[in-house]
Scaffold this motif. Sequence first.
Motif, PDB file in Angstrom:
ATOM      1  N   LEU A 148       1.466   8.498   1.180  1.00 11.81           N
ATOM      2  CA  LEU A 148       0.446   9.343   1.796  1.00 11.81           C
ATOM      3  C   LEU A 148       0.901  10.792   1.871  1.00 11.81           C
ATOM      4  CD1 LEU A 148      -0.641   6.978   4.711  1.00 11.81           C
ATOM      5  CD2 LEU A 148      -2.033   7.613   2.728  1.00 11.81           C
ATOM      6  N   TYR A 149       2.162  10.985   2.224  1.00 10.27           N
ATOM      7  CA  TYR A 149       2.703  12.345   2.335  1.00 10.27           C
ATOM      8  C   TYR A 149       2.679  13.040   0.978  1.00 10.27           C
ATOM      9  CZ  TYR A 149       6.076  16.119   3.021  1.00 10.27           C
ATOM     10  OH  TYR A 149       6.701  17.345   3.056  1.00 10.27           O
ATOM     11  N   ARG A 150       3.131  12.311  -0.048  1.00 13.06           N
ATOM     12  CA  ARG A 150       3.170  12.913  -1.381  1.00 13.06           C
ATOM     13  C   ARG A 150       1.770  13.205  -1.901  1.00 13.06           C
ATOM     14  NH1 ARG A 150       6.552  10.772  -6.630  1.00 13.06           N
ATOM     15  NH2 ARG A 150       8.051  12.256  -5.829  1.00 13.06           N
ATOM     16  N   GLU A 156       1.078  16.156  -4.794  1.00 10.13           N
ATOM     17  CA  GLU A 156       1.773  16.068  -6.079  1.00 10.13           C
ATOM     18  C   GLU A 156       0.765  16.172  -7.212  1.00 10.13           C
ATOM     19  OE1 GLU A 156       4.983  15.607  -8.652  1.00 10.13           O
ATOM     20  OE2 GLU A 156       5.152  15.584  -6.461  1.00 10.13           O
ATOM     21  N   GLU A 157       0.983  17.159  -8.093  1.00 11.48           N
ATOM     22  CA  GLU A 157      -0.020  17.483  -9.106  1.00 11.48           C
ATOM     23  C   GLU A 157      -0.360  16.304 -10.006  1.00 11.48           C
ATOM     24  OE1 GLU A 157      -0.698  20.671 -12.788  1.00 11.48           O
ATOM     25  OE2 GLU A 157       1.110  20.759 -11.554  1.00 11.48           O
ATOM     26  N   ARG A 158       0.665  15.542 -10.402  1.00 12.31           N
ATOM     27  CA  ARG A 158       0.404  14.477 -11.374  1.00 12.31           C
ATOM     28  C   ARG A 158      -0.402  13.323 -10.797  1.00 12.31           C
ATOM     29  NH1 ARG A 158       3.899  10.114 -10.713  1.00 12.31           N
ATOM     30  NH2 ARG A 158       5.886  10.481  -9.655  1.00 12.31           N
ATOM     31  N   LEU A 159      -0.583  13.274  -9.469  1.00 13.48           N
ATOM     32  CA  LEU A 159      -1.363  12.199  -8.853  1.00 13.48           C
ATOM     33  C   LEU A 159      -2.850  12.501  -8.833  1.00 13.48           C
ATOM     34  CD1 LEU A 159       0.921  11.356  -5.798  1.00 13.48           C
ATOM     35  CD2 LEU A 159       0.797  10.164  -7.994  1.00 13.48           C
ATOM     36  N   TRP A 160      -3.194  13.718  -9.215  1.00 12.64           N
ATOM     37  CA  TRP A 160      -4.596  14.114  -9.151  1.00 12.64           C
ATOM     38  C   TRP A 160      -5.108  14.426 -10.552  1.00 12.64           C
ATOM     39  CZ3 TRP A 160      -7.024  13.821  -4.487  1.00 12.64           C
ATOM     40  CH2 TRP A 160      -6.201  13.691  -3.366  1.00 12.64           C
ATOM     41  N   GLY A 161      -6.298  14.002 -10.823  1.00  6.67           N
ATOM     42  CA  GLY A 161      -6.910  14.254 -12.119  1.00  6.67           C
ATOM     43  C   GLY A 161      -8.364  13.848 -12.086  1.00  6.67           C
ATOM     44  N   ARG A 162      -8.991  13.892 -13.250  1.00  4.69           N
ATOM     45  CA  ARG A 162     -10.437  13.612 -13.252  1.00  4.69           C
ATOM     46  C   ARG A 162     -10.752  12.144 -12.980  1.00  4.69           C
ATOM     47  NH1 ARG A 162     -10.182  14.735 -19.110  1.00  4.69           N
ATOM     48  NH2 ARG A 162     -10.453  12.818 -20.304  1.00  4.69           N
ATOM     49  N   HIS A 163      -9.736  11.277 -13.063  1.00  4.66           N
ATOM     50  CA  HIS A 163      -9.974   9.867 -12.767  1.00  4.66           C
ATOM     51  C   HIS A 163      -9.542   9.498 -11.343  1.00  4.66           C
ATOM     52  CE1 HIS A 163     -11.328   8.467 -16.703  1.00  4.66           C
ATOM     53  NE2 HIS A 163     -10.479   9.338 -17.226  1.00  4.66           N
ATOM     54  N   SER A 308       1.664  11.920 -17.953  1.00  2.98           N
ATOM     55  CA  SER A 308       1.121  13.283 -17.980  1.00  2.98           C
ATOM     56  C   SER A 308       2.211  14.309 -17.704  1.00  2.98           C
ATOM     57  CB  SER A 308       0.014  13.431 -16.929  1.00  2.98           C
ATOM     58  OG  SER A 308      -0.950  12.417 -17.051  1.00  2.98           O
ATOM     59  N   ALA A 309       3.107  13.956 -16.779  1.00  2.00           N
ATOM     60  CA  ALA A 309       4.147  14.904 -16.358  1.00  2.00           C
ATOM     61  C   ALA A 309       5.168  15.177 -17.449  1.00  2.00           C
ATOM     62  CB  ALA A 309       4.845  14.378 -15.108  1.00  2.00           C
ATOM     63  N   VAL A 310       5.372  14.221 -18.369  1.00  2.00           N
ATOM     64  CA  VAL A 310       6.410  14.409 -19.394  1.00  2.00           C
ATOM     65  C   VAL A 310       5.835  14.747 -20.754  1.00  2.00           C
ATOM     66  CG1 VAL A 310       7.983  12.842 -18.198  1.00  2.00           C
ATOM     67  CG2 VAL A 310       6.490  11.940 -19.991  1.00  2.00           C
ATOM     68  N   GLY A 317      -0.188  23.213 -23.025  1.00  2.00           N
ATOM     69  CA  GLY A 317      -1.561  23.666 -22.873  1.00  2.00           C
ATOM     70  C   GLY A 317      -2.524  23.049 -23.861  1.00  2.00           C
ATOM     71  N   ARG A 318      -2.071  22.057 -24.616  1.00  2.00           N
ATOM     72  CA  ARG A 318      -2.983  21.368 -25.532  1.00  2.00           C
ATOM     73  C   ARG A 318      -3.873  20.407 -24.729  1.00  2.00           C
ATOM     74  NH1 ARG A 318       0.890  19.481 -30.631  1.00  2.00           N
ATOM     75  NH2 ARG A 318       2.050  21.446 -30.870  1.00  2.00           N
ATOM     76  N   PRO A 319      -5.028  20.040 -25.298  1.00  2.00           N
ATOM     77  CA  PRO A 319      -5.986  19.210 -24.536  1.00  2.00           C
ATOM     78  C   PRO A 319      -5.655  17.718 -24.569  1.00  2.00           C
ATOM     79  CG  PRO A 319      -6.911  19.750 -26.663  1.00  2.00           C
ATOM     80  CD  PRO A 319      -5.593  20.499 -26.579  1.00  2.00           C
ATOM     81  N   LEU A 320      -4.418  17.362 -24.300  1.00  2.00           N
ATOM     82  CA  LEU A 320      -4.030  15.952 -24.264  1.00  2.00           C
ATOM     83  C   LEU A 320      -3.401  15.621 -22.924  1.00  2.00           C
ATOM     84  CD1 LEU A 320      -3.391  13.141 -25.445  1.00  2.00           C
ATOM     85  CD2 LEU A 320      -1.277  14.106 -26.388  1.00  2.00           C
ATOM     86  N   ASP A 321      -3.936  14.601 -22.290  1.00  2.00           N
ATOM     87  CA  ASP A 321      -3.318  13.996 -21.122  1.00  2.00           C
ATOM     88  C   ASP A 321      -3.298  12.500 -21.412  1.00  2.00           C
ATOM     89  OD1 ASP A 321      -2.811  12.701 -18.655  1.00  2.00           O
ATOM     90  OD2 ASP A 321      -3.530  14.449 -17.549  1.00  2.00           O
ATOM     91  N   PRO A 322      -2.126  11.927 -21.685  1.00  2.00           N
ATOM     92  CA  PRO A 322      -2.081  10.508 -22.080  1.00  2.00           C
ATOM     93  C   PRO A 322      -2.758   9.582 -21.083  1.00  2.00           C
ATOM     94  CG  PRO A 322       0.063  11.555 -22.372  1.00  2.00           C
ATOM     95  CD  PRO A 322      -0.791  12.540 -21.642  1.00  2.00           C
ATOM     96  N   ARG A 323      -2.601   9.868 -19.797  1.00  2.00           N
ATOM     97  CA  ARG A 323      -3.241   9.039 -18.774  1.00  2.00           C
ATOM     98  C   ARG A 323      -4.755   9.081 -18.926  1.00  2.00           C
ATOM     99  NH1 ARG A 323      -2.599  11.037 -12.707  1.00  2.00           N
ATOM    100  NH2 ARG A 323      -3.348  12.914 -13.746  1.00  2.00           N
TER     101      ARG A 323
END
Length: 710
Positions: A148-150, A156-163, A308-310, A317-323
């Motif tokens: 919850l804290y994270r 944490e940026e990698r926990l948030w996205g369009r999904h 996504s983080a690695v 800046g390319r339009p790829l997010d594996p997740r």
Amino acid sequence: MILLQSEPTRETFWTISPVGEAVFYALAAMAVVVFLYGVYERFARYAEGETDAFDRLDDLSGRVRRASRIVLSNEKQFDRDLYGGIMHAFILWGFLTLLIGTTILAIDIDFYRRITGESFFVGDFYLSYSFVMDALGFLFVVGVGMALYRRYAVREERLWGRHTGREDDVFVWTLFVLGVGGYLLEALRIVGTEFPEWETVSFVGYFIALGFDAAGMSAGLAETLYWPAWWSHAVIALGFVAFVPAAKPFHMISSFANVVTADEKAGKRLPGVPADESPDEIGYTSIEDLSWKQLLDTDACTKCGRCSAVCPAKASGRPLDPRDVILDLKRYREELDAGRTEEVDIIADGGTSVVDAETMESCMACMACMDSCPVDIEHLSHFTEMNRRLTETGQMQEPVQEAMMNVFQNGNAFGDPARKRPDWTDELEFEVPDAREEDVEFLWYVGDYPSYDERNRRVARSLARLFELAGVSYGILYEDEQNDGNDVRRVGEEGLYEMLVEDNSEAIHDCEFDKIVCTDPHSYNTFLNEYPEMDPEFDYPVYHYTQVVETLVREGRVGLDGSEIGYTVTYHDPCHLGRFNDEYEAPRELVRATGARLAEMPRNRSDSFCCGGGGGGLWMEHEEETKPSEERLREALEDTAAGGEVEKFVVACPMCATMYEDGRKTGDYEDDIEIIDVAELLVEALESKRGAGGSGAGAVTDGTGVGTAD
């Protein structure tokens, strides 16, 4: 009524009437039925998928043992993320303990008591049970609190996205409410039964009970509050059980299944195209083209964002997010199954496709996403299928199409005639043996870039000098060598890849040799892991040149004593040598053998950051914020312990050399650092030794030749 007990135990359904018990069992049965039906539906959907290219259920007991070790140890959660590893370990072990504890209690109530008329939930067993449940339950609450804290405090940026959605909030908060609610119930019971002396073993609940008592709560009030609190807790818990197959909690099942059915060579080798498949059917044409394992992949994703983080493409800046790619496929499948959307192309250049072509073109096939994934999702198999679709529909970038045509017509991506392939040998003062005409120990597959690219020809000549100096029995294929096909396959040209395998295999089979040695890690990977899939007779031992030369140095056949050069260098792990095939030490041993001081970059070995050249990256054009090669050079000069003292950036891959030479120019690092291959570094060390008066096996004649061993 307050119950006073004379021996360590507790009444399971305290304050709950027989009718209440019956209602609870009825709700529990309903929750279990909903759970089982939901799980059945999920797995039935997987069964509708295509047959997978690889056997996923061989040695099932061994697979289950491996999966259990990976899951229970949390080893992948700890990789690159100590906080996340501790958090997940606390949650997992706490949850499993509470689950096992609840199961033990059910066995006592519903079976043992009915059969024997007695309970084992008393005395020392009860005390031990209560202590363990309190201790591990506390870790569970701490772990969920860390989550919850994270998620909400640190964000944490990698926990948030369009999904990211409501189900993520419901999942984590439900776990927290269940964990904390259990202790509140325990505390109410302890107050209501007037603090039995043995309940101190339930140290968390006892501590909260002391707080309630200090606040003025009476035993009667505790008993009154216990009933609604118990039912609230029970309903939430049973609702959670029923909810598991319908949303994110299902990953507790699908993730384990995914790890059990993982391909140990995933990414290193790719699924082929069935021989009877027409061009219109190649790649992902619809969601029905996904194999059952690929469908399972989409359900196993926990949205943790580690991939996504690695991902170097995302970082650039390319339009790829594996997740997002995996979850886009999942959302499309679910909406299609539910009739909430119409069927569209899985992959296309623009339009309303599930995934845009530019997204797949961004992938460098570096496998960082797969290496970081804690549940063994095989991203690269999905990406390759989509690239195959783009290839079949003519939607590749023009430079890639040109490179593929060059490979098809001339056997190399440069488009130069095959007769020029051995021209790199002209500057050597000795003849490089022809493996087609004489028996050799090592068939040396030189590769496209060391053969045609002027920068990398220096690497080929350096390696030839080392082989000659050490007295290695080796030979090359001269103009019969063709592109190895590793990256041809990864951009989606499966037909061309198969042709290359056939031609190279035929040329190699016609030679008499014991082992294959490759200059390029890409060749090393595809010869080692993919050629045997298509040609069972291709069962030769395959080595990268650093592995062979490291043995030569160790045996004293090269003549280095570790004192030749004294400057500071850093080493970049090539994806196809390191992360793909776990070779990390041989190149480092060679660097140390020269006397150079090796300063490791923060991202090294399996965490290495891709140069950007894989997956056809050498042939593509991208709009990037920062090129991967520029970022890597910055890291070498700013983030290593040696910092600006690093003088040379050592590579062991021709493609890496090409990308980093370009990164030096575009990133304005030309005056700061030099790019050098391991083979070149070794030759430089030998020349330095000669210049300092050395002689014997380590002597070299000049910059263009190698002296003979004494």
